[in-house]
Design a protein around this motif. Structure first.
Motif, PDB file in Angstrom:
ATOM      1  N   GLN A 218       0.828  -1.203   0.000  1.00  0.00           N
ATOM      2  CA  GLN A 218       0.000   0.000   0.000  1.00  0.00           C
ATOM      3  C   GLN A 218       0.869   1.263   0.000  1.00  0.00           C
ATOM      4  O   GLN A 218       0.507   2.281  -0.592  1.00  0.00           O
ATOM      5  N   MET A 219       2.021   1.197   0.655  1.00  0.00           N
ATOM      6  CA  MET A 219       2.902   2.354   0.690  1.00  0.00           C
ATOM      7  C   MET A 219       3.438   2.670  -0.703  1.00  0.00           C
ATOM      8  O   MET A 219       3.644   3.833  -1.057  1.00  0.00           O
ATOM      9  N   PHE A 220       3.656   1.636  -1.521  1.00  0.00           N
ATOM     10  CA  PHE A 220       4.060   1.868  -2.907  1.00  0.00           C
ATOM     11  C   PHE A 220       2.925   2.527  -3.691  1.00  0.00           C
ATOM     12  O   PHE A 220       3.165   3.390  -4.542  1.00  0.00           O
ATOM     13  N   ARG A 221       1.695   2.145  -3.417  1.00  0.00           N
ATOM     14  CA  ARG A 221       0.551   2.800  -4.055  1.00  0.00           C
ATOM     15  C   ARG A 221       0.487   4.267  -3.649  1.00  0.00           C
ATOM     16  O   ARG A 221       0.199   5.134  -4.470  1.00  0.00           O
ATOM     17  N   LEU A 222       0.771   4.522  -2.390  1.00  0.00           N
ATOM     18  CA  LEU A 222       0.758   5.895  -1.890  1.00  0.00           C
ATOM     19  C   LEU A 222       1.799   6.735  -2.622  1.00  0.00           C
ATOM     20  O   LEU A 222       1.549   7.898  -2.975  1.00  0.00           O
ATOM     21  N   ARG A 223       2.942   6.166  -2.876  1.00  0.00           N
ATOM     22  CA  ARG A 223       4.019   6.885  -3.550  1.00  0.00           C
ATOM     23  C   ARG A 223       3.692   7.146  -5.011  1.00  0.00           C
ATOM     24  O   ARG A 223       4.088   8.175  -5.581  1.00  0.00           O
ATOM     25  N   THR A 224       2.961   6.215  -5.638  1.00  0.00           N
ATOM     26  CA  THR A 224       2.710   6.307  -7.075  1.00  0.00           C
ATOM     27  C   THR A 224       1.784   7.465  -7.440  1.00  0.00           C
ATOM     28  O   THR A 224       1.935   8.106  -8.482  1.00  0.00           O
ATOM     29  N   ILE A 225       0.807   7.765  -6.565  1.00  0.00           N
ATOM     30  CA  ILE A 225      -0.161   8.857  -6.793  1.00  0.00           C
ATOM     31  C   ILE A 225      -0.820   8.689  -8.165  1.00  0.00           C
ATOM     32  O   ILE A 225      -0.759   9.579  -9.027  1.00  0.00           O
ATOM     33  N   ASP A 226      -1.445   7.532  -8.373  1.00  0.00           N
ATOM     34  CA  ASP A 226      -1.980   7.218  -9.699  1.00  0.00           C
ATOM     35  C   ASP A 226      -3.504   7.252  -9.773  1.00  0.00           C
ATOM     36  O   ASP A 226      -4.085   6.818 -10.767  1.00  0.00           O
ATOM     37  N   THR A 227      -4.153   7.733  -8.727  1.00  0.00           N
ATOM     38  CA  THR A 227      -5.604   7.824  -8.740  1.00  0.00           C
ATOM     39  C   THR A 227      -6.027   9.193  -8.213  1.00  0.00           C
ATOM     40  O   THR A 227      -5.262   9.848  -7.488  1.00  0.00           O
ATOM     41  N   PRO A 228      -7.250   9.638  -8.546  1.00  0.00           N
ATOM     42  CA  PRO A 228      -7.744  10.905  -7.998  1.00  0.00           C
ATOM     43  C   PRO A 228      -7.745  10.922  -6.476  1.00  0.00           C
ATOM     44  O   PRO A 228      -7.485  11.956  -5.853  1.00  0.00           O
ATOM     45  N   ARG A 229      -8.030   9.760  -5.856  1.00  0.00           N
ATOM     46  CA  ARG A 229      -8.024   9.685  -4.391  1.00  0.00           C
ATOM     47  C   ARG A 229      -6.641   9.994  -3.836  1.00  0.00           C
ATOM     48  O   ARG A 229      -6.498  10.745  -2.865  1.00  0.00           O
ATOM     49  N   MET A 230      -5.600   9.398  -4.458  1.00  0.00           N
ATOM     50  CA  MET A 230      -4.242   9.637  -3.994  1.00  0.00           C
ATOM     51  C   MET A 230      -3.845  11.100  -4.208  1.00  0.00           C
ATOM     52  O   MET A 230      -3.197  11.716  -3.356  1.00  0.00           O
TER      53      MET A 230
ATOM     54  N   ARG B 199      -5.806  13.703  -4.286  1.00  0.00           N
ATOM     55  CA  ARG B 199      -6.507  14.516  -3.303  1.00  0.00           C
ATOM     56  C   ARG B 199      -5.854  14.388  -1.934  1.00  0.00           C
ATOM     57  O   ARG B 199      -5.689  15.378  -1.199  1.00  0.00           O
ATOM     58  N   LEU B 200      -5.472  13.181  -1.577  1.00  0.00           N
ATOM     59  CA  LEU B 200      -4.826  12.934  -0.282  1.00  0.00           C
ATOM     60  C   LEU B 200      -3.549  13.751  -0.153  1.00  0.00           C
ATOM     61  O   LEU B 200      -3.311  14.396   0.881  1.00  0.00           O
ATOM     62  N   TRP B 201      -2.728  13.741  -1.201  1.00  0.00           N
ATOM     63  CA  TRP B 201      -1.479  14.490  -1.156  1.00  0.00           C
ATOM     64  C   TRP B 201      -1.716  15.997  -1.168  1.00  0.00           C
ATOM     65  O   TRP B 201      -0.987  16.755  -0.528  1.00  0.00           O
ATOM     66  N   GLU B 202      -2.732  16.435  -1.907  1.00  0.00           N
ATOM     67  CA  GLU B 202      -3.045  17.864  -1.954  1.00  0.00           C
ATOM     68  C   GLU B 202      -3.476  18.387  -0.585  1.00  0.00           C
ATOM     69  O   GLU B 202      -3.099  19.483  -0.170  1.00  0.00           O
ATOM     70  N   VAL B 203      -4.265  17.588   0.133  1.00  0.00           N
ATOM     71  CA  VAL B 203      -4.809  18.022   1.417  1.00  0.00           C
ATOM     72  C   VAL B 203      -3.779  17.890   2.545  1.00  0.00           C
ATOM     73  O   VAL B 203      -3.677  18.768   3.413  1.00  0.00           O
ATOM     74  N   TYR B 204      -3.012  16.790   2.539  1.00  0.00           N
ATOM     75  CA  TYR B 204      -2.151  16.500   3.691  1.00  0.00           C
ATOM     76  C   TYR B 204      -0.655  16.512   3.395  1.00  0.00           C
ATOM     77  O   TYR B 204       0.155  16.664   4.315  1.00  0.00           O
ATOM     78  N   GLY B 205      -0.265  16.344   2.123  1.00  0.00           N
ATOM     79  CA  GLY B 205       1.142  16.140   1.804  1.00  0.00           C
ATOM     80  C   GLY B 205       2.061  17.255   2.258  1.00  0.00           C
ATOM     81  O   GLY B 205       3.170  16.993   2.730  1.00  0.00           O
ATOM     82  N   ASN B 206       1.623  18.495   2.125  1.00  0.00           N
ATOM     83  CA  ASN B 206       2.450  19.638   2.505  1.00  0.00           C
ATOM     84  C   ASN B 206       1.915  20.359   3.730  1.00  0.00           C
ATOM     85  O   ASN B 206       2.225  21.534   3.947  1.00  0.00           O
ATOM     86  N   ASN B 207       1.093  19.657   4.498  1.00  0.00           N
ATOM     87  CA  ASN B 207       0.505  20.259   5.694  1.00  0.00           C
ATOM     88  C   ASN B 207       0.657  19.296   6.871  1.00  0.00           C
ATOM     89  O   ASN B 207      -0.291  18.586   7.228  1.00  0.00           O
ATOM     90  N   PRO B 208       1.850  19.223   7.462  1.00  0.00           N
ATOM     91  CA  PRO B 208       2.099  18.247   8.532  1.00  0.00           C
ATOM     92  C   PRO B 208       1.179  18.436   9.737  1.00  0.00           C
ATOM     93  O   PRO B 208       0.832  17.460  10.399  1.00  0.00           O
ATOM     94  N   ARG B 209       0.773  19.677  10.031  1.00  0.00           N
ATOM     95  CA  ARG B 209      -0.129  19.891  11.163  1.00  0.00           C
ATOM     96  C   ARG B 209      -1.493  19.262  10.904  1.00  0.00           C
ATOM     97  O   ARG B 209      -2.062  18.615  11.785  1.00  0.00           O
ATOM     98  N   ARG B 210      -2.002  19.465   9.698  1.00  0.00           N
ATOM     99  CA  ARG B 210      -3.299  18.870   9.363  1.00  0.00           C
ATOM    100  C   ARG B 210      -3.212  17.350   9.371  1.00  0.00           C
ATOM    101  O   ARG B 210      -4.118  16.657   9.839  1.00  0.00           O
ATOM    102  N   LEU B 211      -2.104  16.821   8.857  1.00  0.00           N
ATOM    103  CA  LEU B 211      -1.905  15.370   8.858  1.00  0.00           C
ATOM    104  C   LEU B 211      -1.843  14.851  10.279  1.00  0.00           C
ATOM    105  O   LEU B 211      -2.477  13.833  10.611  1.00  0.00           O
ATOM    106  N   SER B 212      -1.071  15.513  11.137  1.00  0.00           N
ATOM    107  CA  SER B 212      -0.947  15.088  12.530  1.00  0.00           C
ATOM    108  C   SER B 212      -2.300  15.118  13.236  1.00  0.00           C
ATOM    109  O   SER B 212      -2.631  14.207  14.003  1.00  0.00           O
ATOM    110  N   ARG B 213      -3.082  16.160  12.953  1.00  0.00           N
ATOM    111  CA  ARG B 213      -4.399  16.272  13.566  1.00  0.00           C
ATOM    112  C   ARG B 213      -5.327  15.154  13.080  1.00  0.00           C
ATOM    113  O   ARG B 213      -6.063  14.549  13.865  1.00  0.00           O
ATOM    114  N   GLY B 214      -5.262  14.854  11.780  1.00  0.00           N
ATOM    115  CA  GLY B 214      -6.084  13.782  11.231  1.00  0.00           C
ATOM    116  C   GLY B 214      -5.716  12.428  11.803  1.00  0.00           C
ATOM    117  O   GLY B 214      -6.585  11.608  12.115  1.00  0.00           O
ATOM    118  N   VAL B 215      -4.403  12.196  11.961  1.00  0.00           N
ATOM    119  CA  VAL B 215      -3.937  10.929  12.530  1.00  0.00           C
ATOM    120  C   VAL B 215      -4.362  10.811  13.993  1.00  0.00           C
ATOM    121  O   VAL B 215      -4.790   9.733  14.442  1.00  0.00           O
TER     122      VAL B 215
END
Length: 217
Positions: free
Chosen positions: A51-63, A65-81
């Motif tokens: 799954q981590m390789f899928r995360l790296r590939t960013i080959d779907t709209p879901r991936m 969107r995930l990177w757009e929302v959380y990839g460059n926002n560590p605070r938002r990611l930490s809060r979500g986790v």
């Protein structure tokens, strides 16, 4: 790849947080953080690794969107986790007392044996078994450099590794040991011998090489 029955798309946040941990990238299959997350989710490390390789590939709209929302926002990611882990905690309370069908997880469960100060796991016994097949009985002594190296990796005394190898000698049909042994290690060593003793040494060696990552700093 078939979806694991326990996988939830919410877990992408947990994988992303792990992926972004320095050094950024896909973590080793049996790295301690990846195994820790696998134990937390009751999902095998192999599945999370893929799954981590899928995360790296960013080959779907879901991936994307995930990177757009959380990839460059560590605070938002930490809060979500944090929110997700609170939710997982409530789920654990809900299932408290429910029997869990453990398979691979048992290999990472600690147990203690009288005479060996270090808590053991079947994974540690697998590494000792791999080294066992590389040595001869005469070299299964605390002074052997390979035994000392493995002992340092597992944070054990060399003599403790030797003691485990002695138990494996009683499992080895080629040695035909006729003397009597009473050891709490005999059963777990016999179980691992049944799993690996008659199989390919190359497969065991490959697995052991990956498992060493779990004990690396």
């Amino acid at each position: 790849m078939a979806k694991h029955p326990l996988w939830s798309d919410e877990y992408w946040l947990l994988l992303m947080q792990l992926y972004l941990r320095k050094p950024v990238g896909v973590k080793a299959l049996y790295s301690r953080p990846l195994v820790g997350l696998a134990l937390e989710l009751h999902i095998p490390p192999q599945y999370l690794y893929e799954q981590m390789f899928r995360l790296r590939t960013i080959d779907t709209p879901r991936m994307q969107r995930l990177w757009e929302v959380y990839g460059n926002n560590p605070r938002r990611l930490s809060r979500g986790v944090k929110l997700l882990r609170q939710k997982l905690g409530y789920a654990d309370l809900f299932y408290d007392g429910v029997e869990v069908n453990e398979t691979w997880e048992k290999d990472f469960k600690e147990f203690r044996v009288e005479g060996i100060g270090t808590p053991l796991t079947p994974v540690m016994l697998i590494l000792v078994l791999d080294l066992y097949f590389r040595l001869t009985p005469l070299t299964m002594v605390a002074e052997t450099p390979e035994i000392q190296e493995l002992a340092r990796l597992l944070k054990m005394k060399p003599q403790e590794v030797v003691d485990i190898m002695e138990v494996y000698q009683f499992c080895d049909p080629y040695l035909n040991r006729n003397d009597f042994l009473t050891s709490p290690l005999l059963v777990p060593c016999q179980q691992l011998w049944q799993r690996f003793g008659n199989g390919s040494p190359q497969k065991l060696a490959a697995l052991a090489a990956q498992l060493k990552e779990y004990f690396a700093k």
